[in-house]
Design an enzyme around this catalytic site. Structure first.
Site, PDB file in Angstrom:
ATOM      1  N   VAL A 276      34.776  45.137  42.614  1.00  0.00           N
ATOM      2  CA  VAL A 276      35.907  44.316  43.070  1.00  0.00           C
ATOM      3  C   VAL A 276      35.696  42.849  42.715  1.00  0.00           C
ATOM      4  O   VAL A 276      36.545  42.217  42.074  1.00  0.00           O
ATOM      5  CB  VAL A 276      36.117  44.481  44.591  1.00  0.00           C
ATOM      6  CG1 VAL A 276      37.250  43.558  45.062  1.00  0.00           C
ATOM      7  CG2 VAL A 276      36.448  45.929  44.925  1.00  0.00           C
ATOM      8  N   TYR A 277      34.577  42.295  43.143  1.00  0.00           N
ATOM      9  CA  TYR A 277      34.304  40.885  42.855  1.00  0.00           C
ATOM     10  C   TYR A 277      34.219  40.645  41.349  1.00  0.00           C
ATOM     11  O   TYR A 277      34.806  39.701  40.819  1.00  0.00           O
ATOM     12  CB  TYR A 277      33.004  40.447  43.524  1.00  0.00           C
ATOM     13  CG  TYR A 277      32.676  38.986  43.313  1.00  0.00           C
ATOM     14  CD1 TYR A 277      33.241  38.007  44.124  1.00  0.00           C
ATOM     15  CD2 TYR A 277      31.808  38.591  42.298  1.00  0.00           C
ATOM     16  CE1 TYR A 277      32.949  36.661  43.929  1.00  0.00           C
ATOM     17  CE2 TYR A 277      31.508  37.254  42.098  1.00  0.00           C
ATOM     18  CZ  TYR A 277      32.079  36.296  42.912  1.00  0.00           C
ATOM     19  OH  TYR A 277      31.796  34.969  42.702  1.00  0.00           O
ATOM     20  N   GLY A 278      33.487  41.505  40.651  1.00  0.00           N
ATOM     21  CA  GLY A 278      33.320  41.337  39.209  1.00  0.00           C
ATOM     22  C   GLY A 278      34.637  41.402  38.465  1.00  0.00           C
ATOM     23  O   GLY A 278      34.874  40.631  37.526  1.00  0.00           O
TER      24      GLY A 278
END
Length: 269
Positions: free
Chosen positions: A156-158
Site C-alpha cells: 500500500v505505502y509503496g
C-alpha cells in the site's frame, strides 16, 4: 546573507517528524515558513515549538481536499505575500502485512494523503506559481517504493509513493520552459513515528529490521539541515535531492562492524 533570506516556504505535514524538522531548518536559514497539519491543536503545538513569532504561521488542512489546500496557499499569500517553495511532505503509512490484511480504511487514508494530497498540492501550487512573478519551486517527497523498491508487507505505502514518482515526473514535463520548477526530495530512512508506527503490531518484525535501520537510517536533526540547504540552493528543473545514495549505503554497510549507531535512542548521534 543566507540563501533562504525572506523566501516563503510551505511544508505540508509540518507539525511533526521530517516536516517539522524542515520547518525548523528553513527558519534557521532566514525563511518565512507556513506549516499545516490535520488539526488546529497540532499546528499550534508545532508553532509553539518553532517559536519564531511572525516568521512562522500555519493552518489546519486536510490535504485530500483541494479547496482546503487552496485555502492553505491563500493563507500563506495573505500572511507573507507569495510562496517561493512548496513541499508536499504530508504522509501516512499502513500496517505492514499481506495486502488482504490491510484494512480498507487504512488503504484509503494512505492513498488519500500520500497521493491525492500530493496531487492537490502540486495542482494548487503549479497554477498559482505560474501566475506570480518569479514562479517558484515544488518538491514532492519520495519514500519507500518511489524508485521501484520492493519489500514484503509494503504494497500500500509503496504503491502510493510509486504513484507520487509518476506525478512528479509528469509535473516536470508539464512545467518545462516555465518559471515553475519541480524537484524530487528523498530523505532516506529517518527515525520518525511514521517509520516506527509501521511495526506497531509487529514488534518481532521491528527487532529484525532495526539493525539495518541503524546502519542506513538517520535522525531528523541529521537529515533535515542538509535537505533544507539543497532545496534552497537548487537551480536545475527536475533535480533530485537524495540523502541516502547507493554509494553512501555501501560505505555504511562496509563500516557497520566498526560503528555502533542507535538512531532510535533519545540521545543518539
Amino acid at each position: 546573507m543566507s540563501a533562504g533570506s525572506g523566501r516563503v516556504v510551505v511544508v505540508t505535514g509540518g507539525t511533526r517528524g521530517i516536516g517539522l524538522g524542515l520547518a525548523r531548518e528553513f527558519l534557521a536559514r532566514g525563511c518565512r515558513v507556513v506549516i499545516c497539519g490535520r488539526t488546529t491543536g497540532a499546528v499550534d503545538k508545532a508553532l509553539a515549538e518553532l517559536g519564531q513569532g511572525d516568521r512562522a504561521t500555519g493552518l489546519a488542512t486536510d490535504v485530500q481536499d483541494r479547496e482546503a489546500v487552496q485555502a492553505l496557499w491563500d493563507h500563506a499569500v495573505a500572511t507573507f505575500g507569495r510562496v517561493d517553495v512548496w513541499i508536499n511532505n504530508a504522509g501516512l503509512s499502513a500496517p505492514r502485512g499481506p495486502l488482504h490484511t490491510v484494512p480498507t480504511g487504512a488503504v484509503r487514508d494512505v492513498v488519500a494523503v500520500n497521493l491525492v494530497g500530493a496531487l492537490n498540492g502540486s495542482a494548487v501550487a503549479s497554477q498559482a506559481m505560474a501566475a506570480q512573478s518569479g514562479g517558484g519551486w515544488i518538491w514532492n517527497m519520495e519514500g519507500f517504493g518511489s524508485r521501484g523498491e520492493h519489500q514484503p508487507g509494503m504494497a500500500v505505502y509503496g504503491a502510493s509513493k510509486r504513484a507520487v514518482q509518476y506525478l512528479t515526473e509528469a509535473l516536470v514535463k508539464q512545467t518545462k520552459d516555465t518559471e515553475v520548477k519541480v524537484g524530487f526530495l528523498s530523505p532516506g530512512i529517518v527515525a520518525t513515528d511514521l517509520l516506527v508506527g509501521d511495526y506497531t503490531d509487529d514488534p518481532d518484525g521491528f527487532d529484525k529490521v532495526k539493525k539495518v535501520f541503524n546502519i542506513l537510517g538517520d535522525r531528523v536533526e541529521t537529515v533535515t539541515p542538509w535537505l533544507a540547504d539543497q532545496v534552497l540552493a537548487a537551480r536545475k528543473h527536475g533535480t533530485r535531492v537524495a540523502w541516502l545514495t547507493k554509494t553512501k549505503a555501501m560505505r555504511r554497510f562496509m563500516g557497520a562492524g566498526f560503528t555502533k549507531r542507535d538512531i532510535f535512542a533519545p540521545e543518539a548521534d
